[in-house]
Design a protein around this motif. Structure first.
Motif, mmCIF file in Angstrom:
data_model
loop_
_atom_site.group_PDB
_atom_site.id
_atom_site.type_symbol
_atom_site.label_atom_id
_atom_site.label_comp_id
_atom_site.label_asym_id
_atom_site.label_seq_id
_atom_site.Cartn_x
_atom_site.Cartn_y
_atom_site.Cartn_z
ATOM 1 N N UNK A 125 -60.555 39.269 66.897
ATOM 2 C CA UNK A 125 -60.620 40.294 65.859
ATOM 3 C C UNK A 125 -61.882 41.149 66.006
ATOM 4 N N UNK A 126 -62.966 40.542 66.433
ATOM 5 C CA UNK A 126 -64.205 41.286 66.665
ATOM 6 C C UNK A 126 -63.987 42.356 67.735
ATOM 7 N N UNK A 127 -63.212 42.017 68.769
ATOM 8 C CA UNK A 127 -62.895 42.977 69.824
ATOM 9 C C UNK A 127 -62.006 44.096 69.285
ATOM 10 N N UNK A 128 -61.013 43.736 68.462
ATOM 11 C CA UNK A 128 -60.074 44.721 67.918
ATOM 12 C C UNK A 128 -60.773 45.727 67.005
ATOM 13 N N UNK A 129 -61.711 45.271 66.164
ATOM 14 C CA UNK A 129 -62.340 46.171 65.193
ATOM 15 C C UNK A 129 -63.616 46.838 65.709
ATOM 16 N N UNK A 130 -64.009 46.581 66.953
ATOM 17 C CA UNK A 130 -65.230 47.196 67.498
ATOM 18 C C UNK A 130 -65.224 48.723 67.385
ATOM 19 N N UNK A 131 -64.125 49.426 67.700
ATOM 20 C CA UNK A 131 -64.132 50.887 67.508
ATOM 21 C C UNK A 131 -64.347 51.290 66.044
ATOM 22 N N UNK A 132 -63.840 50.496 65.103
ATOM 23 C CA UNK A 132 -64.057 50.794 63.684
ATOM 24 C C UNK A 132 -65.524 50.629 63.305
ATOM 25 N N UNK A 133 -66.170 49.636 63.872
ATOM 26 C CA UNK A 133 -67.586 49.410 63.579
ATOM 27 C C UNK A 133 -68.413 50.615 64.015
ATOM 28 N N UNK A 134 -68.095 51.176 65.170
ATOM 29 C CA UNK A 134 -68.813 52.352 65.667
ATOM 30 C C UNK A 134 -68.531 53.564 64.775
ATOM 31 N N UNK A 135 -67.260 53.769 64.421
ATOM 32 C CA UNK A 135 -66.879 54.928 63.603
ATOM 33 C C UNK A 135 -67.368 54.800 62.162
ATOM 34 N N UNK A 136 -67.737 53.613 61.737
ATOM 35 C CA UNK A 136 -68.296 53.440 60.399
ATOM 36 C C UNK A 136 -69.759 53.829 60.328
#
Length: 180
Positions: A125-136
């Motif tokens: 899940x950490x890999x899946x949401x990595x782009x969201x973390x950057x865009x946040x």
């Protein structure tokens, strides 16, 4: 589609007692997040969902957790209709039973497979949401349905899951209560 929070009231006094909560854009969370982004930037509430799915027939008990993403800008009456295709598949997380793994004691034999599954889920899940973390952290330009570019800051605001996955996400035992 809604690009800003809205306050609805059922009375003329506009008091909190008459406040109406209908969709994600009428809630306090979006209103609070909008105050934290720079002027001209729109909050994009990201919604993730998953549900364990069988992938094998007649040859075992193979399962995966498909991870779906949607936008809080989409009205819930549209988002909740599967035929409108408002959710997009972003990845699969494997479900492993670790049944053939041997552990030193009977207690560890009972506890470790669940712990390993939770660790596997969270690592994937950490890999899946990595782009969201950057865009946040940094606003990104995204076209809206009319083709106009809007500057958005993405926040993960909602994760839809059944009880089995809620306990997995919270790292609880299978019979634990997720609200206590």
């Amino acid at each position: 589609m809604n690009y800003e929070p809205i306050l609805w009231y059922s009375n003329e006094e506009l008091s909190d007692a008459g406040r109406v909560y209908d969709d994600i854009y009428t809630g306090d969370a979006w209103l609070e997040l909008q105050t934290k982004v720079p002027p001209g930037v729109t909050v994009l509430p990201a919604i993730l969902a998953s549900d364990a799915t069988h992938v094998t027939k007649f040859s075992g008990d193979g399962k995966v957790h498909p991870i779906y993403a949607s936008s809080g800008h989409i009205d819930s009456t549209v988002r909740n209709q599967p035929s409108k295709l408002a959710f997009m598949l972003v990845g699969f997380i494997p479900v492993c039973k670790f049944g053939k793994t041997e552990f030193p004691t009977k207690t560890k034999d009972n506890q470790f497979p669940g712990r390993l599954q939770a660790r596997l889920f969270h690592t994937c899940m950490k890999i899946v949401v990595e782009p969201l973390r950057h865009a946040g952290k940094i606003p990104v330009w995204i076209p809206d349905p009319k083709g106009l570019l809007r500057e958005h800051q993405i926040f993960l605001v909602l994760y839809l899951a059944d009880k089995e996955e809620q306990t997995l996400i919270a790292c609880l035992g299978k019979n634990s209560c997720t609200t206590c």
